[in-house]
Design an enzyme around this catalytic site. Structure first.
Site, mmCIF file in Angstrom:
data_model
loop_
_atom_site.group_PDB
_atom_site.id
_atom_site.type_symbol
_atom_site.label_atom_id
_atom_site.label_comp_id
_atom_site.label_asym_id
_atom_site.label_seq_id
_atom_site.Cartn_x
_atom_site.Cartn_y
_atom_site.Cartn_z
ATOM 1 N N HIS A 79 0.843 -1.192 0.000
ATOM 2 C CA HIS A 79 0.000 0.000 0.000
ATOM 3 C C HIS A 79 0.873 1.235 0.000
ATOM 4 O O HIS A 79 1.856 1.321 0.729
ATOM 5 C CB HIS A 79 -0.893 0.008 1.253
ATOM 6 C CG HIS A 79 -1.785 1.205 1.289
ATOM 7 N ND1 HIS A 79 -3.006 1.239 0.655
ATOM 8 C CD2 HIS A 79 -1.620 2.430 1.831
ATOM 9 C CE1 HIS A 79 -3.551 2.425 0.814
ATOM 10 N NE2 HIS A 79 -2.735 3.170 1.528
ATOM 11 N N ASP A 158 -15.695 3.116 5.417
ATOM 12 C CA ASP A 158 -14.558 3.997 5.138
ATOM 13 C C ASP A 158 -14.905 4.976 4.018
ATOM 14 O O ASP A 158 -14.550 6.149 4.081
ATOM 15 C CB ASP A 158 -13.308 3.188 4.766
ATOM 16 C CG ASP A 158 -12.170 4.123 4.355
ATOM 17 O OD1 ASP A 158 -11.713 4.900 5.221
ATOM 18 O OD2 ASP A 158 -11.775 4.114 3.175
ATOM 19 N N ARG A 165 -14.935 13.285 5.921
ATOM 20 C CA ARG A 165 -13.687 13.926 6.376
ATOM 21 C C ARG A 165 -13.175 14.893 5.327
ATOM 22 O O ARG A 165 -12.690 15.976 5.625
ATOM 23 C CB ARG A 165 -12.619 12.846 6.646
ATOM 24 C CG ARG A 165 -12.867 12.040 7.908
ATOM 25 C CD ARG A 165 -11.964 10.804 7.928
ATOM 26 N NE ARG A 165 -10.566 11.121 7.805
ATOM 27 C CZ ARG A 165 -9.644 10.330 7.245
ATOM 28 N NH1 ARG A 165 -9.994 9.131 6.779
ATOM 29 N NH2 ARG A 165 -8.398 10.694 7.159
ATOM 30 N N SER A 180 -8.313 4.153 8.207
ATOM 31 C CA SER A 180 -8.874 4.123 6.852
ATOM 32 C C SER A 180 -8.070 3.155 5.974
ATOM 33 O O SER A 180 -8.625 2.283 5.299
ATOM 34 C CB SER A 180 -8.845 5.551 6.290
ATOM 35 O OG SER A 180 -9.052 5.562 4.909
ATOM 36 N N LYS A 184 -9.196 -1.269 4.876
ATOM 37 C CA LYS A 184 -9.259 -1.842 3.526
ATOM 38 C C LYS A 184 -8.264 -2.998 3.374
ATOM 39 O O LYS A 184 -8.528 -3.986 2.699
ATOM 40 C CB LYS A 184 -9.002 -0.736 2.499
ATOM 41 C CG LYS A 184 -10.165 0.262 2.463
ATOM 42 C CD LYS A 184 -9.876 1.506 1.679
ATOM 43 C CE LYS A 184 -8.953 2.447 2.391
ATOM 44 N NZ LYS A 184 -8.975 3.843 1.971
HETATM 45 N N1 URA Z 1 -5.532 7.090 2.083
HETATM 46 C C1 URA Z 1 -6.594 6.427 2.612
HETATM 47 O O1 URA Z 1 -6.959 5.334 2.183
HETATM 48 N N2 URA Z 1 -7.249 7.018 3.649
HETATM 49 C C2 URA Z 1 -6.900 8.204 4.165
HETATM 50 O O2 URA Z 1 -7.538 8.648 5.108
HETATM 51 C C3 URA Z 1 -5.799 8.903 3.593
HETATM 52 C C4 URA Z 1 -5.102 8.293 2.536
#
Ligand code: URA
Length: 413
Positions: A79, A158, A165, A180, A184
């Site tokens: 990621h 999310d 947000r 967040s 995932k």
């Molecule tokens: N990437 C994400 O998946 N979530 C965030 O809050 C910021 C960057």
């Protein structure tokens, strides 16, 4: 809910059960956006403890469909916290898969100024980024890798909370960003993760302290879920690769994968991330293994196989061309390139590529290069006139900038 907001406002930590019930109530419509936005702002302001991040991660991860790989070898995922010209996934995923390690990468779309891996791959004619979770997992098991978009039913909490947000100024919160990202990853079912936390003016985390804190939290919380994890804090004070856009970034990734003359930053970081992924599943001599996969062309062959499995083909990939209209951006003075504003270039590239997937920007210089007046700094591809905006994003001064490492920090395995 009001009591929970007040407690968070006053700096208290909420219990795991409270987080579970807040997320469930929000998804059921019993907690409204005003209350949730107030809570998110209190979190951004007061911070979240590790236990709270873990609880929020879990509550969001189970808010929709989840994936579980029952049998077969471990699956690894990577990621990036979001960057500009970041082609690492396009390179590292097939490289690792070509070493017989399974990689399942569920990817987001572009966010703010940062590019999305799926948007890039969808520039390849026929490429299908939207796979069902079961088709995605089948492809991982069959050919060793898949990169697909997160479906609407994947971690919906999310999606809903991130949009809120974004609208209310509560994105920059280490705890909320960590939960967040992790929700995932945990829902995606991989057994091990490498987190590439970007740091610098072109990233969500502007300084190394903030990025290192996020990296450590990501690793600790992932381990609390029984997953193996490693994190790197890497430089985003200028775009990673030379290309910024969608198809234009795929072209650069293919140049790296084919072993042609490539920008060393994107290639070196991709090799590093690939090696960290291999190490997590116990491959000995991971650096050399990743390098051999690149040099032998096996990584490129695996990339072609993945593209084919998802509806594209070699011809579609190899016929990717940049837009025929181009405009040079030239230095208006002599001096050293001291900064290249990734946020400005990322936004410009997103606007360029909205209607033209083969548009984009190719940077000709790096921070630290000396340029003479009139030298080419960048080339802008596409129908829109963007040269003036790009020119102001590349700063030239009399003195050279200090040098910055590509990788600042790596957590232990
Ligand atoms: N990437 C994400 O998946 N979530 C965030 O809050 C910021 C960057």
């Amino acid at each position: 809910m009001r009591r929970a907001i007040e407690r968070k406002r006053d700096g208290e930590a909420l219990e795991a059960g409270t987080w579970e019930s807040i997320v469930a109530s929000y998804m059921a419509g019993h907690v409204d956006d005003a209350q949730m936005a107030a809570l998110a702002m209190a979190c951004a302001w007061r911070g979240l403890e590790l236990g709270e991040i873990t609880a929020l991660t879990h509550a969001m991860a189970i808010s929709g469909e989840t994936l579980k790989y029952d049998d077969g070898p471990d699956v690894v995922d990577k990621h990036s916290s979001g960057g500009v010209g970041d082609i690492v996934s396009l390179i590292a995923v097939p490289l690792v898969a070509s070493c017989d390690v399974h990689v399942g990468k569920l990817s987001g779309r572009a966010l703010g100024h940062t590019g999305g891996t799926i948007d890039k791959l969808e520039a390849i004619e026929g490429f299908e980024g939207a796979l069902s979770l079961s088709a995605f997992a089948r492809q991982v098991r069959r050919i060793g890798c898949a990169i697909a978009t997160q479906t609407d039913t994947f971690v919906p909490a999310d999606k809903q909370l991130y949009r809120l947000r974004d609208r209310t100024g509560a994105v920059p919160s280490t705890g909320l960003i960590a939960s967040s990202i992790l929700s995932k990853k945990i829902a995606g079912g991989a057994h091990a993760f490498v987190f590439d936390v970007k740091c610098g003016d072109g990233a969500f985390m502007r300084d190394t302290d903030a990025a290192t804190e996020l990296a450590q939290i990501l690793v600790e919380v992932a381990r609390a879920f029984g997953r193996r994890a490693q994190a790197l804090v890497t430089d985003m004070s200028e775009p990673l690769g030379r290309s910024i856009g969608t198809g234009i970034e795929v072209i650069e990734a293919c140049i790296v994968l084919r072993g042609e003359t490539a920008d060393p930053r994107a290639r070196d970081l991709s090799l590093h991330v690939a090696a960290a992924m291999l190490e997590l599943v116990g491959i000995a001599d991971a650096q050399a293994t990743a390098r051999r996969a690149l040099e032998s062309g096996r990584g490129y062959e695996k990339f072609l196989e993945m593209v084919r499995a998802q509806g594209g083909d070699r011809r579609a990939l190899e016929s990717l061309k940049v837009h025929e209209r181009s405009e040079s951006v030239r230095a208006t003075r002599a001096g050293y390139v001291t900064s290249i504003d990734g946020v400005a270039l990322g936004h410009a590239a997103r606007e360029l590529t909205v209607h033209e997937r083969n548009a984009g920007i190719r940077i000709r210089v790096r921070a630290g290069d000396y340029v003479s007046k009139g030298d080419e700094l960048a080339v802008v591809y596409g129908a829109r006139a963007e040269a003036a905006r790009i020119e102001s994003a590349i700063r030239i001064e009399d003195d050279p900038p200090g040098s910055r490492p590509l990788i600042y920090f790596g957590t232990a395995r």
